[in-house]
Design a protein around this motif. Structure first.
Motif, PDB file in Angstrom:
ATOM      1  N   GLY A 409       0.745  -1.078   0.060  1.00 52.88           N
ATOM      2  CA  GLY A 409       0.143  -0.009  -0.039  1.00 52.88           C
ATOM      3  C   GLY A 409       0.887   1.389  -0.061  1.00 52.88           C
ATOM      4  O   GLY A 409       0.154   2.346  -0.003  1.00 52.88           O
ATOM      5  N   ASP A 410       2.307   1.130  -0.067  1.00 51.28           N
ATOM      6  CA  ASP A 410       2.925   2.295   0.154  1.00 51.28           C
ATOM      7  C   ASP A 410       4.130   2.647  -0.991  1.00 51.28           C
ATOM      8  O   ASP A 410       4.019   3.460  -1.854  1.00 51.28           O
ATOM      9  CB  ASP A 410       3.635   2.546   1.446  1.00 51.28           C
ATOM     10  N   HIS A 411       4.739   1.729  -1.223  1.00 47.59           N
ATOM     11  CA  HIS A 411       5.688   1.318  -2.378  1.00 47.59           C
ATOM     12  C   HIS A 411       6.414   0.163  -2.473  1.00 47.59           C
ATOM     13  O   HIS A 411       6.318  -0.784  -1.590  1.00 47.59           O
ATOM     14  CB  HIS A 411       6.920   2.588  -1.932  1.00 47.59           C
ATOM     15  N   ILE A 412       6.848  -0.213  -3.632  1.00 47.03           N
ATOM     16  CA  ILE A 412       7.921  -1.225  -4.004  1.00 47.03           C
ATOM     17  C   ILE A 412       9.237  -0.501  -4.510  1.00 47.03           C
ATOM     18  O   ILE A 412       9.243   0.309  -5.438  1.00 47.03           O
ATOM     19  CB  ILE A 412       7.187  -2.124  -5.136  1.00 47.03           C
ATOM     20  N   THR A 413      10.325  -0.969  -4.025  1.00 45.45           N
ATOM     21  CA  THR A 413      11.656  -0.312  -4.409  1.00 45.45           C
ATOM     22  C   THR A 413      12.312  -1.573  -5.106  1.00 45.45           C
ATOM     23  O   THR A 413      12.314  -2.702  -4.598  1.00 45.45           O
ATOM     24  CB  THR A 413      12.435   0.256  -3.344  1.00 45.45           C
ATOM     25  N   LEU A 414      12.845  -0.997  -6.381  1.00 46.99           N
ATOM     26  CA  LEU A 414      14.018  -2.046  -7.091  1.00 46.99           C
ATOM     27  C   LEU A 414      15.266  -1.171  -7.344  1.00 46.99           C
ATOM     28  O   LEU A 414      15.131  -0.130  -7.368  1.00 46.99           O
ATOM     29  CB  LEU A 414      13.398  -2.277  -8.405  1.00 46.99           C
ATOM     30  N   GLU A 415      16.283  -2.101  -7.301  1.00 50.96           N
ATOM     31  CA  GLU A 415      17.550  -1.461  -7.473  1.00 50.96           C
ATOM     32  C   GLU A 415      18.175  -2.201  -8.785  1.00 50.96           C
ATOM     33  O   GLU A 415      17.890  -3.185  -9.217  1.00 50.96           O
ATOM     34  CB  GLU A 415      18.574  -1.707  -6.311  1.00 50.96           C
ATOM     35  N   ARG A 416      18.969  -1.168  -9.352  1.00 50.32           N
ATOM     36  CA  ARG A 416      19.745  -1.996 -10.519  1.00 50.32           C
ATOM     37  C   ARG A 416      20.760  -3.095 -10.224  1.00 50.32           C
ATOM     38  O   ARG A 416      21.396  -3.155  -9.440  1.00 50.32           O
ATOM     39  CB  ARG A 416      20.750  -0.636 -11.179  1.00 50.32           C
ATOM     40  N   TYR A 417      20.538  -4.024 -10.948  1.00 48.33           N
ATOM     41  CA  TYR A 417      21.224  -5.218 -10.982  1.00 48.33           C
ATOM     42  C   TYR A 417      22.440  -5.039 -11.674  1.00 48.33           C
ATOM     43  O   TYR A 417      22.671  -5.235 -12.695  1.00 48.33           O
ATOM     44  CB  TYR A 417      20.522  -6.644 -11.532  1.00 48.33           C
ATOM     45  N   PRO A 418      23.621  -5.032 -10.624  1.00 46.68           N
ATOM     46  CA  PRO A 418      24.896  -4.816 -11.304  1.00 46.68           C
ATOM     47  C   PRO A 418      25.497  -5.991 -12.108  1.00 46.68           C
ATOM     48  O   PRO A 418      26.317  -5.673 -12.917  1.00 46.68           O
ATOM     49  CB  PRO A 418      25.794  -4.919  -9.970  1.00 46.68           C
ATOM     50  N   PRO A 435       1.883   3.201  -5.129  1.00 46.59           N
ATOM     51  CA  PRO A 435       0.314   3.317  -5.653  1.00 46.59           C
ATOM     52  C   PRO A 435      -0.307   4.290  -5.060  1.00 46.59           C
ATOM     53  O   PRO A 435      -0.109   4.599  -3.823  1.00 46.59           O
ATOM     54  CB  PRO A 435       0.092   1.982  -4.786  1.00 46.59           C
ATOM     55  N   ILE A 436      -1.138   5.221  -5.948  1.00 47.16           N
ATOM     56  CA  ILE A 436      -1.762   6.328  -5.747  1.00 47.16           C
ATOM     57  C   ILE A 436      -3.057   5.867  -6.263  1.00 47.16           C
ATOM     58  O   ILE A 436      -3.240   6.359  -7.139  1.00 47.16           O
ATOM     59  CB  ILE A 436      -1.017   7.619  -5.894  1.00 47.16           C
ATOM     60  N   VAL A 437      -4.211   5.521  -5.648  1.00 42.57           N
ATOM     61  CA  VAL A 437      -5.402   4.973  -6.199  1.00 42.57           C
ATOM     62  C   VAL A 437      -6.179   6.386  -6.740  1.00 42.57           C
ATOM     63  O   VAL A 437      -6.764   6.586  -7.578  1.00 42.57           O
ATOM     64  CB  VAL A 437      -6.223   4.206  -5.157  1.00 42.57           C
ATOM     65  N   ASP A 438      -6.263   7.445  -5.892  1.00 44.96           N
ATOM     66  CA  ASP A 438      -7.156   8.571  -6.070  1.00 44.96           C
ATOM     67  C   ASP A 438      -6.265   9.447  -7.444  1.00 44.96           C
ATOM     68  O   ASP A 438      -5.147  10.085  -7.046  1.00 44.96           O
ATOM     69  CB  ASP A 438      -7.063   9.454  -5.217  1.00 44.96           C
ATOM     70  N   PRO A 439      -7.127   9.581  -8.527  1.00 46.44           N
ATOM     71  CA  PRO A 439      -6.755  10.366  -9.728  1.00 46.44           C
ATOM     72  C   PRO A 439      -6.333  11.784  -9.258  1.00 46.44           C
ATOM     73  O   PRO A 439      -4.924  12.110  -9.635  1.00 46.44           O
ATOM     74  CB  PRO A 439      -7.835  10.566 -10.630  1.00 46.44           C
ATOM     75  N   ALA A 440      -6.789  12.359  -8.587  1.00 40.94           N
ATOM     76  CA  ALA A 440      -6.567  13.635  -8.177  1.00 40.94           C
ATOM     77  C   ALA A 440      -5.222  13.773  -7.258  1.00 40.94           C
ATOM     78  O   ALA A 440      -4.373  14.763  -7.698  1.00 40.94           O
ATOM     79  CB  ALA A 440      -7.628  14.475  -7.236  1.00 40.94           C
ATOM     80  N   ALA A 441      -5.121  12.713  -6.553  1.00 46.69           N
ATOM     81  CA  ALA A 441      -3.728  12.775  -5.725  1.00 46.69           C
ATOM     82  C   ALA A 441      -2.305  12.342  -6.520  1.00 46.69           C
ATOM     83  O   ALA A 441      -1.359  12.944  -6.151  1.00 46.69           O
ATOM     84  CB  ALA A 441      -4.012  11.772  -4.674  1.00 46.69           C
ATOM     85  N   ARG A 442      -2.847  11.728  -7.666  1.00 49.03           N
ATOM     86  CA  ARG A 442      -1.572  11.247  -8.387  1.00 49.03           C
ATOM     87  C   ARG A 442      -1.333  12.489  -9.007  1.00 49.03           C
ATOM     88  O   ARG A 442       0.010  12.873  -9.336  1.00 49.03           O
ATOM     89  CB  ARG A 442      -2.022   9.943  -9.455  1.00 49.03           C
TER      90      ARG A 442
END
Length: 579
Positions: A409-418, A435-442
């Motif tokens: 519900g907050d974030h997914i983080t990915l890092e460059r694979y060396p 994830p920002i469900v509300d279009p106005a908030a996005r």
């Protein structure tokens, strides 16, 4: 002396009783109809009609998220409800509030009413549109509202294995005609949805299939982090068991298949396979794999890893084909599991060569380029089992970015694979998907610089940024269609006249004008323009004609409209019990 008549009667009665006691038994008089009058038939309880299902106002399920085919789910649902009310069909808007639940209820046939859904093409082949939804309709499909049409399924099966484009075109048109004749769906809108991207981002290439790649993107910021605003959270990060675009967007940044899309196109190009060749009959495909590739856990990618993944998807007896998981895409794109699968064998010829054997000609390269058939680490799947792909585990693949964390519900983080085998063309080192469900908030987050891009801009967003040099409007090519579906558990919706009336009642042009920001085109059929099988001259669509819709309802036996509907039960196999 005068004799009393009673004295004569009594001995006679006694004599009669004695004789009766000696006589053979006869049926009791109460069983003779003439001896005991019965009530009128209309008053008999057993003559009253027995209810055949739950009675309720027709539910109209509202999608809980926006999607390329549904940029304003609430607005579209309200407009459809008003159009149906105008012809006398009463509906009740129902919101489940959760996208995962909505998809699960649809998959199991529990959206008992009218519901919205759509499709963003996973590849440029029509089988991905028509085949996924209707090629299995030789049997009742709960995930398609318990719809069944064996003739349509047969045509699509033929088209899947046909190599002549002209013949394929004709087969798809025939299938679409059958769907149109029985009003199987109400096709709503083709759309060219937009990404809004800050001007500090370069080389962002919109994809018709939704496979925008962030490894080619560069950002003009002190920290090379690309933050993307998603329309909702991912469901799972095991590509084999999901069907939603938010999950695929994340998976596609770090997982690779044998082939991939050339960015921004639907042209398959080499990825984990460097090259391939086929037999003359097109039933054997041999892929030469890229050497020196490792998964994010350091284990080697090779032919055995490819065999492991495909066997897991294909065989229901495989120990990693977990029964609690649904491998929906494999079944749809490859014809089924086990003996029903078009892939009959996957063999490791040597460490870097793998051979596929098919039971019939089918669409191979476009299917393999789809995100759902990316290759995952066998070691990781063996270690985590059914938890693989969940927030605590994420994915372990071969792609340019590796999984770091997922805070639901907050974030997914990915890092460059060396140790990625490919050349890094963009400067992004970290991807954060919020994830920002509300279009106005996005939109507000984009304006504030909290995110660098998002997909699914509303018409209001696009109008607001017109002429703004800080924000780019980048539209996807149209490979999107939305629809209104019928649950065939609703007795009244099994009547084709009722379905046709609903289709004619909906003012789709007004919906396009109000909610699609000038990018929506009223759909005349399921296949979008440009695909094999698209034929606007033969398939002209359904006209908006509420007067004729009322007439159709009357012909169907509902001259006063429909205020309540009947929900039919299902048996143990989840098939509708029809009275």
């Amino acid at each position: 002396m005068k004799k009393h008549p009673l004295l004569l009667i009594v001995p006679l009665l006694v004599l009669a009783l004695v004789m009766a006691s000696c006589a053979p038994a006869t049926p009791a008089p109460t069983e003779e109809p003439m001896e005991e009058p019965t009530e009128e038939p209309t008053e008999e309880p057993m003559e009253e009609p027995t209810p055949i299902g739950e009675q309720m106002v027709l539910p109209l399920y509202v999608m809980p998220v926006t999607r390329p085919y549904m940029p304003d789910a609430e607005g579209v649902a309200q407009a459809v409800a008003a159009d149906l009310a105008a012809i006398g069909i009463q509906t009740e808007l129902v919101s489940l509030g959760d996208w995962t639940l909505y998809l699960d209820e649809r998959r199991n046939g529990r959206l008992t009413g009218l519901y919205f859904l759509g499709w963003t093409g996973d590849n440029g082949d029509p089988d991905n549109f028509l085949g996924y939804f209707f090629a299995g309709a030789s049997e009742e499909l709960p995930r398609e509202g318990h719809y069944v049409n064996p003739e349509v399924a047969s045509l699509l099966t033929q088209a899947r294995s046909e190599t002549d484009p002209a013949v394929r075109q004709d087969l798809y048109v025939q299938a679409e005609q059958l769907l149109a004749e029985e009003s199987a769906r109400v096709w709503l809108m083709y759309n060219s949805p937009a990404n809004l991207v800050r001007s500090t981002v370069s080389n962002f290439k919109p994809s018709a299939t939704g496979d925008e790649r962030f490894d080619i993107v560069s950002v003009d910021k002190p920290e090379p982090t690309f933050v993307f605003g998603a329309q909702g959270d991912a469901v799972q990060l095991d590509s084999a068991i999901v069907t939603d675009g938010e999950s695929f967007r994340v998976i596609g940044q770090g997982c690779e298949g044998l082939v991939a899309w050339d960015p921004g196109t639907t042209n398959p190009v080499p990825a984990l396979a460097e090259s391939w060749e086929t037999s003359d009959d097109l039933l054997e495909w041999t892929f030469k794999l890229r050497e020196g590739v490792t998964f994010h856990d350091g284990t080697p990618f090779n032919a055995d890893a490819v065999v492991f993944n495909f066997n897991r998807w294909r065989n229901t007896t495989d120990p990693y084909h977990f029964p609690e998981q649904v491998f929906e895409y494999y079944e749809a794109m490859w014809g089924g599991f086990d003996d029903a699968s078009l892939i009959t064998n996957v063999e490791a010829v040597d460490e870097y060569t793998v051979k596929f054997t098919f039971s019939d000609i089918t669409t191979v390269l476009p299917n393999l380029a789809m995100t759902m058939f990316t290759i995952h680490s066998p070691a990781a799947i063996e270690e985590y089992g059914a938890d693989y792909g969940t927030p605590d585990v994420g994915f372990v693949c071969t792609g340019p970015f590796e999984f770091v964390e997922w805070v639901t519900g907050d974030h997914i983080t990915l890092e460059r694979y060396p140790d990625h085998w490919g050349e890094a063309t963009g400067n992004v080192q970290t991807i954060v998907v919020r994830p920002i469900v509300d279009p106005a908030a996005r939109f507000a987050a984009l304006q504030a610089g909290e995110i660098d891009a998002y997909f699914g801009a509303t018409p209001e967003d696009i109008e607001a940024v017109e002429g703004n040099p800080d924000i780019q409007v980048l539209r996807r090519p149209p490979l999107v269609n939305g629809y209104l579906a019928f649950s065939y558990r609703i007795l009244e919706l099994r009547n084709p006249l009722v379905r046709e009336a609903i289709a004619m009642a909906i003012n789709r042009q007004a919906i396009a004008d109000a909610f699609f920001g000038g990018a929506g085109v009223v759909a005349t059929q399921w296949l979008p323009p440009g695909q094999i099988g698209y034929d606007p001259e033969t398939l002209t669509g359904v006209e908006y004609n509420p007067e004729r819709a009322r007439e159709l309802l009357a012909e169907a036996g509902f001259p006063d409209g429909i205020s309540t509907v009947t929900v039919l039960p299902v048996d143990d196999a989840n098939h509708v019990v029809v009275p």
